[in-house]
Motif scaffolding. Structure first.
Motif, PDB file in Angstrom:
ATOM      1  N   GLY A  46      37.805  -4.883  50.279  1.00  0.00           N
ATOM      2  CA  GLY A  46      38.380  -4.942  51.684  1.00  0.00           C
ATOM      3  C   GLY A  46      37.346  -5.676  52.600  1.00  0.00           C
ATOM      4  N   TYR A  47      37.748  -5.615  54.057  1.00  0.00           N
ATOM      5  CA  TYR A  47      37.064  -6.317  54.883  1.00  0.00           C
ATOM      6  C   TYR A  47      35.782  -5.909  55.121  1.00  0.00           C
ATOM      7  N   ASP A  48      34.887  -6.958  54.833  1.00  0.00           N
ATOM      8  CA  ASP A  48      33.361  -6.697  54.999  1.00  0.00           C
ATOM      9  C   ASP A  48      32.729  -7.865  55.926  1.00  0.00           C
ATOM     10  N   PRO A  49      32.370  -7.716  57.170  1.00  0.00           N
ATOM     11  CA  PRO A  49      31.924  -8.930  58.299  1.00  0.00           C
ATOM     12  C   PRO A  49      30.863  -9.700  57.320  1.00  0.00           C
ATOM     13  N   LEU A  50      30.023  -8.983  57.012  1.00  0.00           N
ATOM     14  CA  LEU A  50      28.632  -9.804  56.283  1.00  0.00           C
ATOM     15  C   LEU A  50      29.357 -10.920  55.175  1.00  0.00           C
ATOM     16  N   THR A  51      30.009 -10.223  54.094  1.00  0.00           N
ATOM     17  CA  THR A  51      30.570 -11.282  53.253  1.00  0.00           C
ATOM     18  C   THR A  51      31.257 -12.407  54.113  1.00  0.00           C
ATOM     19  N   VAL A  52      32.027 -12.094  55.197  1.00  0.00           N
ATOM     20  CA  VAL A  52      32.920 -13.474  55.899  1.00  0.00           C
ATOM     21  C   VAL A  52      31.763 -14.168  56.460  1.00  0.00           C
ATOM     22  N   LEU A  53      30.675 -13.588  57.137  1.00  0.00           N
ATOM     23  CA  LEU A  53      29.717 -14.331  57.714  1.00  0.00           C
ATOM     24  C   LEU A  53      28.826 -15.191  56.633  1.00  0.00           C
ATOM     25  N   HIS A  54      28.366 -14.659  55.562  1.00  0.00           N
ATOM     26  CA  HIS A  54      27.849 -15.266  54.498  1.00  0.00           C
ATOM     27  C   HIS A  54      28.686 -16.589  54.015  1.00  0.00           C
ATOM     28  N   PHE A  55      29.879 -16.506  54.058  1.00  0.00           N
ATOM     29  CA  PHE A  55      31.023 -17.533  53.703  1.00  0.00           C
ATOM     30  C   PHE A  55      30.923 -18.637  54.691  1.00  0.00           C
ATOM     31  N   GLU A  56      30.842 -18.060  55.830  1.00  0.00           N
ATOM     32  CA  GLU A  56      30.931 -19.087  56.925  1.00  0.00           C
ATOM     33  C   GLU A  56      29.544 -19.977  57.003  1.00  0.00           C
ATOM     34  N   ALA A 118      19.025 -15.327  58.621  1.00  0.00           N
ATOM     35  CA  ALA A 118      18.413 -15.987  57.513  1.00  0.00           C
ATOM     36  C   ALA A 118      18.865 -15.556  56.153  1.00  0.00           C
ATOM     37  N   ALA A 119      18.681 -13.980  56.006  1.00  0.00           N
ATOM     38  CA  ALA A 119      19.350 -13.660  54.494  1.00  0.00           C
ATOM     39  C   ALA A 119      20.713 -14.030  54.397  1.00  0.00           C
ATOM     40  N   LEU A 120      21.668 -14.042  55.460  1.00  0.00           N
ATOM     41  CA  LEU A 120      23.032 -14.521  55.242  1.00  0.00           C
ATOM     42  C   LEU A 120      23.163 -15.744  54.836  1.00  0.00           C
ATOM     43  N   ALA A 121      22.218 -16.735  55.350  1.00  0.00           N
ATOM     44  CA  ALA A 121      22.336 -17.992  55.119  1.00  0.00           C
ATOM     45  C   ALA A 121      21.627 -18.649  53.986  1.00  0.00           C
ATOM     46  N   SER A 122      20.773 -17.852  53.380  1.00  0.00           N
ATOM     47  CA  SER A 122      20.189 -18.095  51.932  1.00  0.00           C
ATOM     48  C   SER A 122      21.159 -18.322  51.057  1.00  0.00           C
ATOM     49  N   ASP A 123      20.850 -18.899  49.848  1.00  0.00           N
ATOM     50  CA  ASP A 123      21.671 -19.002  49.033  1.00  0.00           C
ATOM     51  C   ASP A 123      20.838 -18.911  47.843  1.00  0.00           C
ATOM     52  N   GLU A 124      19.581 -18.421  47.950  1.00  0.00           N
ATOM     53  CA  GLU A 124      18.869 -17.776  46.883  1.00  0.00           C
ATOM     54  C   GLU A 124      18.966 -16.528  46.600  1.00  0.00           C
ATOM     55  N   GLY A 125      19.522 -16.247  45.551  1.00  0.00           N
ATOM     56  CA  GLY A 125      19.993 -14.605  45.057  1.00  0.00           C
ATOM     57  C   GLY A 125      21.028 -14.216  45.838  1.00  0.00           C
ATOM     58  N   GLN A 126      20.869 -13.206  45.688  1.00  0.00           N
ATOM     59  CA  GLN A 126      22.097 -12.218  46.430  1.00  0.00           C
ATOM     60  C   GLN A 126      21.320 -11.141  47.132  1.00  0.00           C
ATOM     61  N   TRP A 128      21.527 -11.175  50.431  1.00  0.00           N
ATOM     62  CA  TRP A 128      22.365 -10.741  51.525  1.00  0.00           C
ATOM     63  C   TRP A 128      23.283  -9.645  51.348  1.00  0.00           C
ATOM     64  N   GLN A 129      23.435  -9.356  49.892  1.00  0.00           N
ATOM     65  CA  GLN A 129      24.414  -8.389  49.651  1.00  0.00           C
ATOM     66  C   GLN A 129      23.760  -6.746  49.680  1.00  0.00           C
ATOM     67  N   ARG A 130      22.557  -6.877  50.052  1.00  0.00           N
ATOM     68  CA  ARG A 130      21.922  -5.467  50.294  1.00  0.00           C
ATOM     69  C   ARG A 130      21.994  -5.294  51.528  1.00  0.00           C
ATOM     70  N   LEU A 131      22.353  -6.075  52.497  1.00  0.00           N
ATOM     71  CA  LEU A 131      22.490  -5.655  53.998  1.00  0.00           C
ATOM     72  C   LEU A 131      23.523  -4.545  54.299  1.00  0.00           C
ATOM     73  N   GLN A 132      23.357  -4.007  55.278  1.00  0.00           N
ATOM     74  CA  GLN A 132      24.543  -2.933  55.375  1.00  0.00           C
ATOM     75  C   GLN A 132      25.243  -3.534  56.694  1.00  0.00           C
ATOM     76  N   PRO A 133      26.585  -3.277  56.731  1.00  0.00           N
ATOM     77  CA  PRO A 133      27.199  -3.990  58.031  1.00  0.00           C
ATOM     78  C   PRO A 133      26.971  -2.697  59.109  1.00  0.00           C
TER      79      PRO A 133
END
Length: 133
Positions: A46-56, A118-126, A128-133
């Motif tokens: 479902g909707y996850d703002p961190l997923t959306v921001l990572h893509f943006e 910085a974690a969301l903008a990083s393309d090194e590993g994952q 950002w997926q450990r961040l909590q909205p």
């Protein structure tokens, strides 16, 4: 209340970004991979703002407009954390205390917010997926 409408809107926005940022027969493998990952996560969770921001942020990077987050965008000096950081929107990144004066459109970010960005903008590993909205 379900977040399905938000996930659908976010998926539509992702598709629109791809249309606007790419041209036919002009491959952007990293951007395509990020879109597939984003759409998959939205479909699964479902909707996850961190997923959306990572893509943006991946789109911004692919277009060549990534903000400078690890050093002063003006002088290149490492920015020493003082609890709050200056982010020059017009300048395109963080500013040290010496370069801050005279800059237009500056916001103050907490050090934590800057690290999250910085974690969301990083393309090194994952990371950002450990961040909590």
């Amino acid at each position: 209340m379900t977040d399905a409408p938000f996930a659908l809107t976010a998926s539509d926005d992702a598709a629109e970004l791809l249309l606007e940022l790419t041209e036919e027969d002009d491959p952007h493998e990293r951007l395509f991979d990020a879109a597939v990952e984003t759409l998959g996560r939205l479909a699964e969770r479902g909707y996850d703002p961190l997923t959306v921001l990572h893509f943006e942020l991946a789109c911004v990077a692919e277009a060549g407009y990534s903000p400078t987050l690890d050093q002063c965008v003006v002088c290149g000096q490492e920015v020493i954390s003082a609890g709050r950081e200056y982010f020059g929107i017009a300048a395109g990144g963080v500013l040290c205390a010496k370069c801050r004066p005279g800059q237009a459109r500056v916001v103050s970010l907490s050090t934590g917010a800057l690290r999250t960005l910085a974690a969301l903008a990083s393309d090194e590993g994952q990371t950002w997926q450990r961040l909590q909205p």
